[in-house]
Design a protein around this motif. Sequence first.
Motif, PDB file in Angstrom:
ATOM      1  N   PHE A 255      30.249  25.878  39.988  1.00  0.00           N
ATOM      2  CA  PHE A 255      29.989  27.046  41.348  1.00  0.00           C
ATOM      3  C   PHE A 255      31.464  28.447  40.632  1.00  0.00           C
ATOM      4  N   GLY A 256      32.313  27.341  40.574  1.00  0.00           N
ATOM      5  CA  GLY A 256      34.323  27.632  40.146  1.00  0.00           C
ATOM      6  C   GLY A 256      34.125  29.186  39.253  1.00  0.00           C
ATOM      7  N   LEU A 257      33.021  29.139  38.726  1.00  0.00           N
ATOM      8  CA  LEU A 257      33.034  30.634  37.572  1.00  0.00           C
ATOM      9  C   LEU A 257      32.901  31.408  38.071  1.00  0.00           C
ATOM     10  N   TRP A 258      32.296  31.629  39.048  1.00  0.00           N
ATOM     11  CA  TRP A 258      32.088  32.695  40.325  1.00  0.00           C
ATOM     12  C   TRP A 258      33.038  33.236  40.828  1.00  0.00           C
ATOM     13  N   LEU A 259      34.308  32.609  41.025  1.00  0.00           N
ATOM     14  CA  LEU A 259      35.895  32.972  41.191  1.00  0.00           C
ATOM     15  C   LEU A 259      36.393  34.489  40.342  1.00  0.00           C
ATOM     16  N   ARG A 260      35.183  34.460  38.948  1.00  0.00           N
ATOM     17  CA  ARG A 260      36.054  34.814  38.624  1.00  0.00           C
ATOM     18  C   ARG A 260      35.210  36.952  38.800  1.00  0.00           C
ATOM     19  N   ALA A 261      34.329  36.935  39.542  1.00  0.00           N
ATOM     20  CA  ALA A 261      33.817  38.000  40.257  1.00  0.00           C
ATOM     21  C   ALA A 261      34.851  38.390  41.654  1.00  0.00           C
ATOM     22  N   SER A 262      35.963  38.140  41.962  1.00  0.00           N
ATOM     23  CA  SER A 262      37.449  38.179  42.684  1.00  0.00           C
ATOM     24  C   SER A 262      37.867  39.011  42.717  1.00  0.00           C
ATOM     25  N   LYS A 263      38.681  39.809  43.044  1.00  0.00           N
ATOM     26  CA  LYS A 263      40.200  39.920  42.365  1.00  0.00           C
ATOM     27  C   LYS A 263      41.351  39.050  42.702  1.00  0.00           C
ATOM     28  N   LYS A 264      40.771  38.606  44.059  1.00  0.00           N
ATOM     29  CA  LYS A 264      41.364  38.280  44.684  1.00  0.00           C
ATOM     30  C   LYS A 264      42.113  36.762  44.058  1.00  0.00           C
ATOM     31  N   ARG A 265      40.541  35.885  43.096  1.00  0.00           N
ATOM     32  CA  ARG A 265      40.978  34.629  43.561  1.00  0.00           C
ATOM     33  C   ARG A 265      40.983  34.278  41.719  1.00  0.00           C
ATOM     34  N   ALA A 266      40.407  35.435  40.845  1.00  0.00           N
ATOM     35  CA  ALA A 266      40.095  35.451  39.281  1.00  0.00           C
ATOM     36  C   ALA A 266      41.031  34.799  39.002  1.00  0.00           C
ATOM     37  N   HIS A 267      42.353  34.379  39.131  1.00  0.00           N
ATOM     38  CA  HIS A 267      43.433  34.356  38.713  1.00  0.00           C
ATOM     39  C   HIS A 267      43.125  32.490  38.186  1.00  0.00           C
ATOM     40  N   LEU A 268      43.015  31.553  39.281  1.00  0.00           N
ATOM     41  CA  LEU A 268      42.478  30.868  39.594  1.00  0.00           C
ATOM     42  C   LEU A 268      42.075  29.901  38.933  1.00  0.00           C
ATOM     43  N   VAL A 269      41.598  31.086  37.784  1.00  0.00           N
ATOM     44  CA  VAL A 269      40.445  30.266  36.450  1.00  0.00           C
ATOM     45  C   VAL A 269      40.808  31.617  35.532  1.00  0.00           C
TER      46      VAL A 269
END
Length: 451
Positions: A255-269
Amino acid sequence: MNRLLSDTARRAVNYLEKLDSRSVAPDAAALSRLPELREALPENGMPATDVIAQLDEIGSPASMAMSGPRFYGFVIGGSLPASLAANWLSTTWDQNVCLHEVTPLSAVLEQVAADWLLNLLDLPDNCASAFVTGATVANFTALAAARHALLKRAGWNVEADGLFGAPEITVVIGDEAHPSMIKSLGLLGLGRDRVTRVPTDSRGQIRADQLPDISGPTLFCTQVGNVNTGGSDPINAIADHLEGKNAWIHVDGAFGLWLRASKKRAHLVAGLERADSWATDAHKWLNVPYDSGLAFTKDAEALRAAMSISAAYLPVSPAGRDPSDYTPELSRRGRGTDIWAAIKQLGRSGVEAMIDRCCDHAERFAAGFKAAGIEVLSEVVMNQVLVSFGDEARNQRIIRAIQEDGTCWCGITQWQGKSAMRISVSNWATSEEDVDKSLTTILRLAQEHNV
Ligand SMILES: *Cc1c(COP(=O)(O)O)cnc(C)c1O
């Protein structure tokens, strides 16, 4: 047929409309009817409408309301409307998606979905992709490509000659790797226990100061999105460490790969694009119906070498990509269709909003618990919340009460030796009101059972 399918559609709509008001877990009355399904093999058939009537009348109330907005167990997700409907339609088509030449529609939908996914997840656009059942098989699929590439560079053809006598592959995993990753290693003959484990921190993330010295062919398995904390391994540090080695970095990003779709949270991955392969689920955070997982590899040839088959009766498709060249299965359903529909319905911005909304809801849960003086075990970084009401016995008692109450559903877990309740927010339909309603109920039950 018309009557049957119209009747089924009406029953499905009725089910969806009740999702919000019914108990999330099936109640005792519903479960008490399940034995009615345990009948001997029927000698003679019955009309299809009667079959569906029985399925709906006994089955629907006895189902867990996993597709609803207040199921927070595991990382589940529901079905976006367009995706559910596309799934119905494509089931009606009953296409066997393995060959482009034979089912061009499904092959094209899959190719389009794959291109969109790589774009959405910000991965290199020439990656090969595989549409499989879930992240477990996606891990298996990507690791089979890794095994091929690492051994090929060491002068060994693993598909032809197997693993007996092959050069050794060092396998590195984090201490908090998902059990499905370990299972995949076992399936591939790399061994569930024959691994070098790297210590992890309080969030279950591989410690960059503990990376082992590497020599020889190395498979480095990482994770983004720990199922308990949402923590992610430091991919940049790992990629730096492996620079210039015969190494393959795999990412389990169910599920974590989907953070790539968030500008706000992509930095976490950040840095994920430096890996060689990725596994993720569409049936979790993209909210498509079960089952649907995805594997991507930078080295398309390695995936093809591991997965493709040829047979005299199978036509070669000069026209396009044969889906079965990339998956363990030959015959299978067209999973790309549900994914295509989900992305069409939401668009890039809609996917981003859904991911951010779930993370915001998780933060709202954590703030609500903290305000009530309940311990939040790990600072929320994604969509996972870990709380403890005290000791194991108390957690079990309160969680049982929550499940029986039926307003929402949360499960128990263990985190680094401590018992905890886990909340995972992954459903497209979960609203702030759902979070508040759930919080109110949980806090009330925690009070009542805090003896
Ligand atoms: C859910 C999950 C898996 C397994 O996915 P399935 O779809 O159940 O096969 C693997 N890894 C992680 C991190 C997960 O969250």
